[in-house]
Design a protein around this motif. Sequence first.
Motif, PDB file in Angstrom:
ATOM      1  N   ILE A  70      66.258 -31.555 -54.186  1.00  0.00           N
ATOM      2  CA  ILE A  70      66.312 -32.690 -53.467  1.00  0.00           C
ATOM      3  C   ILE A  70      65.629 -32.370 -52.070  1.00  0.00           C
ATOM      4  O   ILE A  70      64.352 -33.189 -51.773  1.00  0.00           O
ATOM      5  CB  ILE A  70      67.600 -33.087 -53.008  1.00  0.00           C
ATOM      6  N   LEU A  71      65.714 -31.235 -51.431  1.00  0.00           N
ATOM      7  CA  LEU A  71      65.024 -30.972 -50.209  1.00  0.00           C
ATOM      8  C   LEU A  71      64.233 -29.887 -50.274  1.00  0.00           C
ATOM      9  O   LEU A  71      64.394 -29.063 -49.754  1.00  0.00           O
ATOM     10  CB  LEU A  71      66.233 -30.829 -49.002  1.00  0.00           C
ATOM     11  N   ARG A  72      63.123 -30.143 -51.255  1.00  0.00           N
ATOM     12  CA  ARG A  72      62.213 -29.043 -51.507  1.00  0.00           C
ATOM     13  C   ARG A  72      61.509 -28.488 -50.171  1.00  0.00           C
ATOM     14  O   ARG A  72      60.999 -27.278 -50.068  1.00  0.00           O
ATOM     15  CB  ARG A  72      61.207 -29.445 -52.497  1.00  0.00           C
ATOM     16  N   GLY A  73      61.101 -29.217 -49.145  1.00  0.00           N
ATOM     17  CA  GLY A  73      60.435 -29.015 -47.967  1.00  0.00           C
ATOM     18  C   GLY A  73      61.409 -27.585 -47.141  1.00  0.00           C
ATOM     19  O   GLY A  73      60.890 -26.680 -46.560  1.00  0.00           O
ATOM     20  N   ALA A  74      62.694 -28.069 -47.218  1.00  0.00           N
ATOM     21  CA  ALA A  74      63.619 -26.960 -46.520  1.00  0.00           C
ATOM     22  C   ALA A  74      63.766 -25.820 -47.255  1.00  0.00           C
ATOM     23  O   ALA A  74      63.893 -24.759 -46.776  1.00  0.00           O
ATOM     24  CB  ALA A  74      64.922 -27.718 -46.492  1.00  0.00           C
ATOM     25  N   TRP A  75      63.630 -25.887 -48.693  1.00  0.00           N
ATOM     26  CA  TRP A  75      63.749 -24.574 -49.628  1.00  0.00           C
ATOM     27  C   TRP A  75      62.658 -23.839 -49.215  1.00  0.00           C
ATOM     28  O   TRP A  75      62.705 -22.550 -49.071  1.00  0.00           O
ATOM     29  CB  TRP A  75      63.702 -25.334 -51.124  1.00  0.00           C
ATOM     30  N   ARG A  76      61.431 -24.449 -49.165  1.00  0.00           N
ATOM     31  CA  ARG A  76      60.346 -23.750 -48.952  1.00  0.00           C
ATOM     32  C   ARG A  76      60.302 -22.910 -47.591  1.00  0.00           C
ATOM     33  O   ARG A  76      59.536 -22.050 -47.464  1.00  0.00           O
ATOM     34  CB  ARG A  76      58.959 -24.526 -49.099  1.00  0.00           C
ATOM     35  N   SER A  77      60.874 -23.828 -46.641  1.00  0.00           N
ATOM     36  CA  SER A  77      60.876 -23.310 -45.048  1.00  0.00           C
ATOM     37  C   SER A  77      61.944 -22.484 -44.724  1.00  0.00           C
ATOM     38  O   SER A  77      61.561 -21.672 -43.963  1.00  0.00           O
ATOM     39  CB  SER A  77      60.749 -24.359 -44.242  1.00  0.00           C
ATOM     40  N   LYS A  78      63.010 -22.279 -45.546  1.00  0.00           N
ATOM     41  CA  LYS A  78      64.102 -21.539 -45.039  1.00  0.00           C
ATOM     42  C   LYS A  78      64.839 -21.019 -46.151  1.00  0.00           C
ATOM     43  O   LYS A  78      65.118 -19.932 -46.418  1.00  0.00           O
ATOM     44  CB  LYS A  78      64.943 -22.333 -43.988  1.00  0.00           C
ATOM     45  N   TRP A  79      65.273 -21.861 -47.013  1.00  0.00           N
ATOM     46  CA  TRP A  79      66.246 -21.577 -48.083  1.00  0.00           C
ATOM     47  C   TRP A  79      65.529 -20.449 -49.013  1.00  0.00           C
ATOM     48  O   TRP A  79      66.524 -19.830 -49.786  1.00  0.00           O
ATOM     49  CB  TRP A  79      66.880 -22.716 -48.696  1.00  0.00           C
ATOM     50  N   ILE A  80      64.361 -20.527 -49.182  1.00  0.00           N
ATOM     51  CA  ILE A  80      63.906 -19.568 -50.191  1.00  0.00           C
ATOM     52  C   ILE A  80      64.092 -18.151 -49.910  1.00  0.00           C
ATOM     53  O   ILE A  80      64.161 -17.375 -50.899  1.00  0.00           O
ATOM     54  CB  ILE A  80      62.241 -19.646 -49.948  1.00  0.00           C
ATOM     55  N   CYS A  81      64.517 -17.812 -48.840  1.00  0.00           N
ATOM     56  CA  CYS A  81      65.158 -16.527 -48.464  1.00  0.00           C
ATOM     57  C   CYS A  81      66.037 -15.897 -49.542  1.00  0.00           C
ATOM     58  O   CYS A  81      66.186 -14.745 -49.779  1.00  0.00           O
ATOM     59  CB  CYS A  81      65.553 -16.195 -46.929  1.00  0.00           C
ATOM     60  N   LYS A  82      67.144 -16.944 -49.797  1.00  0.00           N
ATOM     61  CA  LYS A  82      68.012 -16.500 -50.767  1.00  0.00           C
ATOM     62  C   LYS A  82      67.476 -16.052 -52.213  1.00  0.00           C
ATOM     63  O   LYS A  82      67.898 -15.131 -52.960  1.00  0.00           O
ATOM     64  CB  LYS A  82      69.049 -17.607 -50.903  1.00  0.00           C
ATOM     65  N   ASP A  83      66.230 -16.735 -52.611  1.00  0.00           N
ATOM     66  CA  ASP A  83      65.845 -16.547 -53.794  1.00  0.00           C
ATOM     67  C   ASP A  83      64.789 -15.226 -53.594  1.00  0.00           C
ATOM     68  O   ASP A  83      64.685 -14.403 -54.798  1.00  0.00           O
ATOM     69  CB  ASP A  83      64.803 -17.513 -54.206  1.00  0.00           C
ATOM     70  N   LEU A  84      64.382 -15.070 -52.530  1.00  0.00           N
ATOM     71  CA  LEU A  84      63.554 -13.655 -52.325  1.00  0.00           C
ATOM     72  C   LEU A  84      64.399 -12.339 -52.853  1.00  0.00           C
ATOM     73  O   LEU A  84      63.998 -11.678 -53.122  1.00  0.00           O
ATOM     74  CB  LEU A  84      63.084 -13.819 -51.021  1.00  0.00           C
ATOM     75  N   LYS A  85      65.770 -12.575 -52.169  1.00  0.00           N
ATOM     76  CA  LYS A  85      66.797 -11.523 -52.121  1.00  0.00           C
ATOM     77  C   LYS A  85      66.944 -11.317 -53.903  1.00  0.00           C
ATOM     78  O   LYS A  85      67.329 -10.174 -54.303  1.00  0.00           O
ATOM     79  CB  LYS A  85      67.741 -11.690 -51.133  1.00  0.00           C
ATOM     80  N   ARG A  86      67.518 -12.494 -54.307  1.00  0.00           N
ATOM     81  CA  ARG A  86      67.687 -12.658 -55.588  1.00  0.00           C
ATOM     82  C   ARG A  86      66.587 -11.973 -56.736  1.00  0.00           C
ATOM     83  O   ARG A  86      67.243 -11.350 -57.590  1.00  0.00           O
ATOM     84  CB  ARG A  86      68.156 -14.022 -56.278  1.00  0.00           C
ATOM     85  N   LEU A  87      65.484 -12.271 -56.471  1.00  0.00           N
ATOM     86  CA  LEU A  87      64.554 -11.703 -57.383  1.00  0.00           C
ATOM     87  C   LEU A  87      64.024 -10.318 -56.757  1.00  0.00           C
ATOM     88  O   LEU A  87      63.120  -9.885 -57.407  1.00  0.00           O
ATOM     89  CB  LEU A  87      63.230 -12.775 -57.181  1.00  0.00           C
ATOM     90  N   GLN A  88      64.627  -9.800 -55.622  1.00  0.00           N
ATOM     91  CA  GLN A  88      64.325  -8.557 -55.419  1.00  0.00           C
ATOM     92  C   GLN A  88      62.780  -8.115 -54.851  1.00  0.00           C
ATOM     93  O   GLN A  88      62.222  -7.392 -55.373  1.00  0.00           O
ATOM     94  CB  GLN A  88      64.666  -7.412 -56.237  1.00  0.00           C
ATOM     95  N   ILE A  89      62.431  -9.215 -54.102  1.00  0.00           N
ATOM     96  CA  ILE A  89      61.011  -9.398 -53.713  1.00  0.00           C
ATOM     97  C   ILE A  89      60.886  -8.128 -52.715  1.00  0.00           C
ATOM     98  O   ILE A  89      61.623  -7.963 -51.558  1.00  0.00           O
ATOM     99  CB  ILE A  89      60.529 -10.719 -53.126  1.00  0.00           C
ATOM    100  N   ASP A  90      59.740  -7.293 -52.852  1.00  0.00           N
ATOM    101  CA  ASP A  90      59.627  -6.238 -52.157  1.00  0.00           C
ATOM    102  C   ASP A  90      58.741  -6.492 -50.801  1.00  0.00           C
ATOM    103  O   ASP A  90      58.828  -6.029 -49.814  1.00  0.00           O
ATOM    104  CB  ASP A  90      58.964  -5.273 -52.725  1.00  0.00           C
ATOM    105  N   LEU A  91      57.774  -7.640 -50.897  1.00  0.00           N
ATOM    106  CA  LEU A  91      57.097  -8.188 -50.082  1.00  0.00           C
ATOM    107  C   LEU A  91      56.618  -9.626 -50.321  1.00  0.00           C
ATOM    108  O   LEU A  91      56.464 -10.049 -51.316  1.00  0.00           O
ATOM    109  CB  LEU A  91      55.863  -7.309 -49.735  1.00  0.00           C
ATOM    110  N   TYR A  92      56.467 -10.225 -49.089  1.00  0.00           N
ATOM    111  CA  TYR A  92      56.321 -11.553 -49.127  1.00  0.00           C
ATOM    112  C   TYR A  92      55.194 -12.118 -48.423  1.00  0.00           C
ATOM    113  O   TYR A  92      54.818 -11.485 -47.027  1.00  0.00           O
ATOM    114  CB  TYR A  92      57.313 -12.810 -48.514  1.00  0.00           C
TER     115      TYR A  92
END
Length: 386
Positions: free
Chosen positions: A67-89
């Motif tokens: 619903i709040l896709r802009g907020a996901w991209r700007s902040k909440w995405i950090c949870k997905d970065l950790k979940r997917l074990q991103i080494d570098l963003y």
Amino acid sequence: MNIGFDAKRAYHNDTGLGFFSRVLVELLASYHPEHRYFLFNPKPGSMFRPQASHIQEVQPSAPLHKILRGAWRSKWICKDLKRLQIDLYHGLSQEIPSGIHTTGIPSVVTIHDLFAELYPSDFSFISTKIYRSKMRYACKYANRIMAISEETKRHITNTYHINPSKIDVAYQSCDPIFSNIVSEEKKERIRAKYNLPREFFLHVGTIIERKNLLNICKALQLVQQEIPLPLVVVGKGGAYKKKVKQYLADNRLQDKVIFLTDALAAAGKKPFVETEDFPALYQMATAMIYPSFYEGFGLPIIEAMSGGVPVITSSTSCMPEIGGDAAFYVHPEKPEEMAEGFRKFYGDALYRQQAIAKGFINVQRFAPEVYVQSVINIYQAALNNK
């Protein structure tokens, strides 16, 4: 290594930031298939369809995030970065997620330009505030800053007071299709498809004051009795385009400028040039003129030179840095200098061929393999500095 990207522009932008994002991701995937590439895209988009199996699109999955896709991209995405074990963003378009520096995931941000700081009148008041805030935050908290030119690096250093040792310059490359020399048969097909004249000068870019189309038209007026070639303009515009068209009407120059986007729309066609047709469009031109007042990089310069098209561009901003010794340089406020460029490339075949040869040499500085290696070096510096 798992590398994450802010892919909003890759999937939804048909201008500079979109081209930059798509070209970089595909080149990295091609030259370094040992890594996995995660494209974080806030909503479905059709402009990017990478085929490599080691490229994965990621969209918000939680109901609130959808619903709040802009907020996901700007902040909440950090949870997905950790979940997917991103080494570098890598923030491809001047911003990084809020709070990423607290996750332990190193980040790189690409700063293309400081238009919002230097040309705030080109944006709404709110947009200017948002762009400035995001860039300041990204420059402060990213582990490394990737500037696309020395000019942009200077502006970052001077405007945001960032230590220049934190900023790496990586000259971007254009899509490899621009290096493919187009056959005469294909040129004729593209000529018919877009109803183009046999010979013309070309200008590519959004029709805004900074791109300087009005002074190009004034240069055309100076040579209208000597040179019969029209100018083909590719790009959208608003109030400034109306100002340019009024000048053309006042000086009876309407038939000297073809606004291709408008012409396509009037003919009931898609009002844009398809990506795969751009190399032919460039290569049919006698010269490409690009006398901007300011650019972060000036990609059309190397797109043109890659295909053997001579370039008239500004002697200011980053243009000499990109054009090297291959371009014909003019002051952006002097139509008479642009007119001389028209004369040289129209009337002096030897000069034109020499410029083309120099252009082919110049673009080697922006070769894909050179570009990719410079980006990989920046990633390694960010990992070492986390």
